[in-house]
Design an enzyme around this catalytic site. Structure first.
Site, PDB file in Angstrom:
ATOM      1  N   HIS A 195      31.856  50.685  38.060  1.00  0.00           N
ATOM      2  CA  HIS A 195      31.743  51.887  38.877  1.00  0.00           C
ATOM      3  C   HIS A 195      32.155  53.116  38.064  1.00  0.00           C
ATOM      4  CE1 HIS A 195      31.581  49.073  42.280  1.00  0.00           C
ATOM      5  NE2 HIS A 195      31.031  50.063  42.950  1.00  0.00           N
TER       6      HIS A 195
ATOM      7  N   LYS B 234      36.631  55.992  40.739  1.00  0.00           N
ATOM      8  CA  LYS B 234      36.937  54.963  41.742  1.00  0.00           C
ATOM      9  C   LYS B 234      38.382  54.510  41.586  1.00  0.00           C
ATOM     10  CE  LYS B 234      35.134  50.766  43.885  1.00  0.00           C
ATOM     11  NZ  LYS B 234      35.204  51.387  45.227  1.00  0.00           N
TER      12      LYS B 234
END
Length: 242
Positions: free
Chosen positions: A131, A135
Site C-alpha cells: 500500500h 497507510k
C-alpha cells in the site's frame, strides 16, 4: 434514490464515496468528521457509511442504532473488542463490516477459500500486500480478510496460524502457518496476492487496485444492498451472493 451519510467524509475515502454516491444518483445528505457527533445528523439518512477510525466505532454504531438505519463499516485496524460491538449492534440494525469493499477483492477471498479447501495442508500459504506510504496499519485489513478466508477453509483460527513477524534467525517455516508480508511505499492504492506454494509448483491469486474509486463504488453497492435488510451481521460476500 437513497439519502447517504458518510462518517469520515473529509478523508480520501470519504471524498471518493461522496463522488460514488453522486455517480449512482443518490443523495449525499450528511458528512461527519473527527470531533463531530453523528447522533443528531443521521436521522436525515437512510444508510450510513463509516470509514473513520476504530476509536470512533462505538459512537458511530450507537448513532446508527439511535437512527434505526443500516451501517456499512470499512474502517480497518479493528480489534477483538470492536467485533464484540459489531455483534451487539447487529441485533438491532443491519451491519456490514469488511476489510475491503472492492467487489474484485470479495471474489478473490472466495477463490482463496476454495483453493485452501481443495489443496492439501502441505501447500504453504503466504499473503503479500503493498500500500501507499501513508497507510498506518499492517497487515492491511484486506490481507487479514484473505488470511481469514484461508484459515476458515482449513478449519483453523487465523490468530493461531498467522505469522507476520519474521526477522533474523527464524528457523524453518512453521507447519500450518499462514504467512504475511507487508510492503509500503509511493501511492499504491492496493496490491494483494495469496501464494499457495506446493512441492515444485505454485499458485498465485492476485488483485490490483488502480484507483480508490473501486472501494468507493463497492461501498455504495454494499450500502444499497443493506437497505431494507433485517437486523443482522452481513458481509460483502452476501452482496455478491457467494
Amino acid at each position: 434514490m437513497a439519502q447517504f451519510g458518510i462518517i469520515g467524509h473529509k478523508g480520501r475515502m470519504g471524498q471518493a464515496i461522496a463522488a460514488a454516491i453522486e455517480e449512482k444518483g443518490h443523495d449525499f445528505r450528511v458528512g461527519v468528521d473527527m470531533g463531530g457527533d453523528p447522533k443528531p445528523l443521521l436521522d436525515q439518512c437512510d444508510v450510513v457509511v463509516d470509514f473513520s477510525s476504530p476509536a470512533a466505532l462505538k459512537t458511530n454504531l450507537e448513532a446508527a442504532k439511535a437512527a434505526g438505519i443500516p451501517i456499512l463499516i470499512g474502517t480497518t485496524g479493528l480489534e477483538e473488542e470492536h467485533f464484540v460491538l459489531l455483534a451487539e449492534a447487529s441485533k438491532a440494525i443491519p451491519v456490514l463490516q469488511t476489510g475491503n469493499t472492492s467487489l474484485g477483492v470479495t471474489l478473490l477471498a472466495h477463490l482463496v477459500k476454495e483453493a485452501a479447501a481443495a489443496l492439501d495442508p502441505d501447500w504453504d500459504i503466504e499473503v503479500l500486500e503493498m500500500h501507499h506510504r501513508m497507510k498506518v496499519d499492517a497487515p492491511s485489513g484486506t490481507a487479514k480478510l484473505l488470511g481469514e478466508a484461508a484459515a476458515e477453509a482449513r478449519g483453523v483460527d487465523l490468530s493461531d496460524a498467522m505469522d507476520s513477524g519474521r526477522h533474523g534467525q527464524t528457523g524453518a517455516r512453521r507447519e500450518g502457518a499462514i504467512g504475511f508480508a507487508t510492503l509500503r511505499g509511493g501511492t499504491v492504492a492496493g496490491e494483494h496476492s495469496v501464494i499457495f506454494a506446493g512441492l515444485e509448483e505454485r499458485i498465485t491469486l492476485s488483485h490490483s487496485a488502480e484507483n480508490r474509486m473501486i472501494f468507493a463504488r463497492g461501498a455504495v453497492r454494499g450500502a444499497e444492498w443493506l437497505l431494507g435488510k433485517a437486523a443482522g451481521r452481513y458481509s460483502m460476500e452476501d452482496v455478491l451472493d457467494l
